[in-house]
Design a protein around this motif. Structure first.
Motif, mmCIF file in Angstrom:
data_model
loop_
_atom_site.group_PDB
_atom_site.id
_atom_site.type_symbol
_atom_site.label_atom_id
_atom_site.label_comp_id
_atom_site.label_asym_id
_atom_site.label_seq_id
_atom_site.Cartn_x
_atom_site.Cartn_y
_atom_site.Cartn_z
ATOM 1 N N ARG A 84 0.843 -1.193 0.000
ATOM 2 C CA ARG A 84 0.000 0.000 0.000
ATOM 3 C C ARG A 84 0.880 1.245 0.000
ATOM 4 N NH1 ARG A 84 -3.015 -3.195 -1.333
ATOM 5 N NH2 ARG A 84 -5.002 -3.876 -0.441
ATOM 6 N N ASP A 85 0.395 2.302 -0.646
ATOM 7 C CA ASP A 85 1.115 3.573 -0.653
ATOM 8 C C ASP A 85 1.266 4.096 0.776
ATOM 9 O OD1 ASP A 85 1.102 3.493 -3.418
ATOM 10 O OD2 ASP A 85 -0.594 4.873 -3.621
ATOM 11 N N HIS A 86 2.419 4.714 1.048
ATOM 12 C CA HIS A 86 2.582 5.381 2.337
ATOM 13 C C HIS A 86 1.626 6.576 2.363
ATOM 14 C CE1 HIS A 86 4.248 7.444 5.764
ATOM 15 N NE2 HIS A 86 5.037 6.409 6.008
ATOM 16 N N PRO A 87 0.889 6.773 3.446
ATOM 17 C CA PRO A 87 -0.134 7.835 3.468
ATOM 18 C C PRO A 87 0.415 9.249 3.359
ATOM 19 C CG PRO A 87 0.086 6.802 5.639
ATOM 20 C CD PRO A 87 0.847 5.945 4.674
ATOM 21 N N MET A 88 1.703 9.468 3.637
ATOM 22 C CA MET A 88 2.201 10.847 3.596
ATOM 23 C C MET A 88 2.144 11.436 2.191
ATOM 24 S SD MET A 88 6.330 10.669 4.141
ATOM 25 C CE MET A 88 7.332 9.453 3.294
ATOM 26 N N TYR A 89 2.156 10.590 1.161
ATOM 27 C CA TYR A 89 2.103 11.118 -0.203
ATOM 28 C C TYR A 89 0.725 11.710 -0.506
ATOM 29 C CZ TYR A 89 6.632 8.983 -0.793
ATOM 30 O OH TYR A 89 7.951 8.669 -0.636
ATOM 31 N N ALA A 90 -0.318 11.008 -0.107
ATOM 32 C CA ALA A 90 -1.666 11.546 -0.307
ATOM 33 C C ALA A 90 -1.889 12.793 0.538
ATOM 34 C CB ALA A 90 -2.711 10.485 0.049
ATOM 35 N N GLU A 91 -1.344 12.787 1.759
ATOM 36 C CA GLU A 91 -1.498 13.944 2.627
ATOM 37 C C GLU A 91 -0.772 15.157 2.061
ATOM 38 O OE1 GLU A 91 -1.665 10.974 6.513
ATOM 39 O OE2 GLU A 91 0.061 12.292 6.210
ATOM 40 N N LEU A 92 0.413 14.935 1.520
ATOM 41 C CA LEU A 92 1.177 16.039 0.940
ATOM 42 C C LEU A 92 0.504 16.551 -0.334
ATOM 43 C CD1 LEU A 92 3.723 17.772 1.111
ATOM 44 C CD2 LEU A 92 4.910 16.028 -0.234
ATOM 45 N N ALA A 93 0.026 15.634 -1.163
ATOM 46 C CA ALA A 93 -0.660 16.040 -2.393
ATOM 47 C C ALA A 93 -1.888 16.883 -2.074
ATOM 48 C CB ALA A 93 -1.047 14.813 -3.206
ATOM 49 N N GLN A 94 -2.623 16.501 -1.038
ATOM 50 C CA GLN A 94 -3.801 17.272 -0.656
ATOM 51 C C GLN A 94 -3.403 18.633 -0.113
ATOM 52 O OE1 GLN A 94 -6.290 15.411 2.311
ATOM 53 N NE2 GLN A 94 -7.976 16.802 1.941
ATOM 54 N N ALA A 95 -2.359 18.677 0.712
ATOM 55 C CA ALA A 95 -1.937 19.939 1.315
ATOM 56 C C ALA A 95 -1.453 20.928 0.265
ATOM 57 C CB ALA A 95 -0.839 19.684 2.342
ATOM 58 N N LEU A 96 -0.747 20.432 -0.755
ATOM 59 C CA LEU A 96 -0.175 21.305 -1.783
ATOM 60 C C LEU A 96 -1.036 21.380 -3.041
ATOM 61 C CD1 LEU A 96 3.626 20.348 -1.562
ATOM 62 C CD2 LEU A 96 2.432 22.288 -0.497
ATOM 63 N N GLN A 97 -2.164 20.672 -3.031
ATOM 64 C CA GLN A 97 -3.049 20.619 -4.196
ATOM 65 C C GLN A 97 -2.290 20.164 -5.442
ATOM 66 O OE1 GLN A 97 -6.755 21.308 -4.508
ATOM 67 N NE2 GLN A 97 -6.089 20.371 -2.584
ATOM 68 N N LEU A 98 -1.661 18.981 -5.319
ATOM 69 C CA LEU A 98 -0.905 18.391 -6.413
ATOM 70 C C LEU A 98 -1.612 17.155 -6.936
ATOM 71 C CD1 LEU A 98 2.694 18.377 -4.852
ATOM 72 C CD2 LEU A 98 1.814 19.970 -6.561
ATOM 73 N N PRO A 99 -1.514 16.886 -8.240
ATOM 74 C CA PRO A 99 -1.983 15.595 -8.733
ATOM 75 C C PRO A 99 -1.091 14.486 -8.181
ATOM 76 C CG PRO A 99 -0.871 16.812 -10.481
ATOM 77 C CD PRO A 99 -0.989 17.756 -9.316
ATOM 78 N N LEU A 100 -1.709 13.346 -7.891
ATOM 79 C CA LEU A 100 -1.007 12.230 -7.255
ATOM 80 C C LEU A 100 -1.254 10.950 -8.036
ATOM 81 C CD1 LEU A 100 0.497 11.026 -4.707
ATOM 82 C CD2 LEU A 100 -1.799 10.661 -3.753
ATOM 83 N N GLN A 101 -0.172 10.242 -8.329
ATOM 84 C CA GLN A 101 -0.310 8.921 -8.912
ATOM 85 C C GLN A 101 -0.351 7.912 -7.771
ATOM 86 O OE1 GLN A 101 2.684 6.533 -9.817
ATOM 87 N NE2 GLN A 101 1.722 5.345 -11.415
ATOM 88 N N VAL A 102 -1.426 7.151 -7.701
ATOM 89 C CA VAL A 102 -1.607 6.204 -6.599
ATOM 90 C C VAL A 102 -1.436 4.768 -7.081
ATOM 91 C CG1 VAL A 102 -3.148 7.768 -5.356
ATOM 92 C CG2 VAL A 102 -4.114 6.099 -6.935
ATOM 93 N N ASP A 103 -0.940 3.930 -6.180
ATOM 94 C CA ASP A 103 -0.834 2.486 -6.403
ATOM 95 C C ASP A 103 -0.011 2.117 -7.627
ATOM 96 O OD1 ASP A 103 -2.369 1.939 -4.159
ATOM 97 O OD2 ASP A 103 -4.253 2.047 -5.278
ATOM 98 N N GLY A 104 0.909 2.992 -8.033
ATOM 99 C CA GLY A 104 1.770 2.670 -9.170
ATOM 100 C C GLY A 104 2.866 1.705 -8.785
ATOM 101 N N TRP A 105 3.808 2.189 -7.976
ATOM 102 C CA TRP A 105 4.891 1.320 -7.516
ATOM 103 C C TRP A 105 4.354 0.190 -6.641
ATOM 104 C CZ3 TRP A 105 8.602 1.646 -10.546
ATOM 105 C CH2 TRP A 105 9.194 2.841 -10.945
#
Length: 226
Positions: A164-185
Motif C-alpha cells: 500500500r502507498d505510504h499515506p504521507m504522499y496523499a497527505e502532501l498532495a492534498q496539502a499542496l493541491q498536487l496531482p497524485l499517482q496512486v498504487d503505481g509502484w
C-alpha cells in the motif's frame, strides 16, 4: 416547498433536526469540493519533463532504455530527463534539485522519492519536509509537479501482493493541491512477475509504471492522448 418554508413550518423539535440535517449536507458538499482532484495545464509534446527519483527511476533491474522515464517519453512525446540516482534519499534528491531545475528548466517534474528513507527508517518528519520542499522548489521554478506515491516497505505485504502507498504522499498532495499517482509502484512491486528483486522492477514492471504515470497525467490534465 422550499427548504426554508419546510423548516419554518415544522414543529420545534423537527425544525431543529431539519436544520442540523441541512447544515450537515452543506458541510458534506463543501468537503466534497475540497477533495476535488487538482487539474493541471497540458504539457506539450517535446517539452522537457524531469523525472526525479532513486533506483526505481533510474531503472535498476532493467536497462536505461526500459526505465519508466524512457517508456513514458515514448507514450507522451515528452523529452523526459531521467534524474534517478540509485540509493538517493529525499534529502539527497532535494540537494540535487536546484541544479537540475536550472539546467533543464522543465515544464513538469515527476517526484518519486522517499523509498530509501522508508527502508532505512529515517525520521518520517524529515522525509515529509524534504518532499514538500522538493515540490515547492519545482513550482517556484515554474514547473508543474506530479507526485508519485511510494509504498510502505513490508516483506509480508510484498509476498502476499498487498503493498500500500505510504499515506504521507496523499497527505502532501492534498496539502499542496498536487496531482497524485496512486498504487503505481505498490502494484508493480507487489507482483512477482513484474519484479527483478524485492525492491526493483524488471522491464515489464517499468513499462506498466510508465503507462500508469501517463494515465494519471491524462486524468490530471497534464497530457493529451496521442
Amino acid at each position: 416547498m422550499t427548504l426554508q418554508r419546510l423548516v419554518s413550518s415544522a414543529p420545534l423539535s423537527r425544525r431543529a433536526l431539519l436544520q442540523r440535517a441541512i447544515a450537515g449536507c452543506a458541510v458534506a458538499l463543501l468537503a466534497g469540493c475540497g477533495r476535488r482532484k487538482p487539474r493541471g495545464s497540458v504539457v506539450a509534446a517535446g517539452a522537457t519533463v524531469l523525472a526525479l527519483g532513486d533506483s526505481l527511476t533510474s531503472g535498476t533491474g532493467a536497462t536505461p532504455a526500459t526505465s519508466y522515464p524512457a517508456v513514458l517519453a515514448g507514450l507522451s512525446g515528452w523529452s523526459v530527463v531521467n534524474a534517478g540516482v540509485p540509493g538517493d534519499t529525499s534529502a539527497q534528491a532535494l540537494q540535487r534539485l536546484p541544479a537540475l531545475l536550472q539546467e533543464h528548466q522543465p515544464a513538469l517534474v515527476l517526484v518519486s522519492i522517499g523509498g530509501n528513507d522508508l527502508l532505512r527508517r529515517l525520521p518520517e518528519a524529515d522525509t515529509r519536509a524534504n518532499l514538500r520542499r522538493i515540490c515547492e522548489l519545482a513550482r517556484d521554478a515554474g514547473a508543474q509537479v506530479l507526485l508519485l506515491a511510494v509504498p510502505q516497505p513490508s516483506l509480508v505485504a510484498a509476498v502476499t501482493g498487498s503493498l500500500r502507498d505510504h499515506p504521507m504522499y496523499a497527505e502532501l498532495a492534498q496539502a499542496l493541491q498536487l496531482p497524485l499517482q496512486v498504487d503505481g509502484w505498490a502494484t508493480v512491486l507487489a507482483d512477482e512477475s513484474l519484479r527483478a528483486d524485492r525492491i526493483h522492477a524488471k522491464a515489464r514492471g517499468y513499462a506498466q509504471m510508465a503507462r500508469s504515470v501517463y494515465d494519471t497525467a491524462l486524468a490530471a490534465g497534464l497530457a493529451e492522448r496521442r
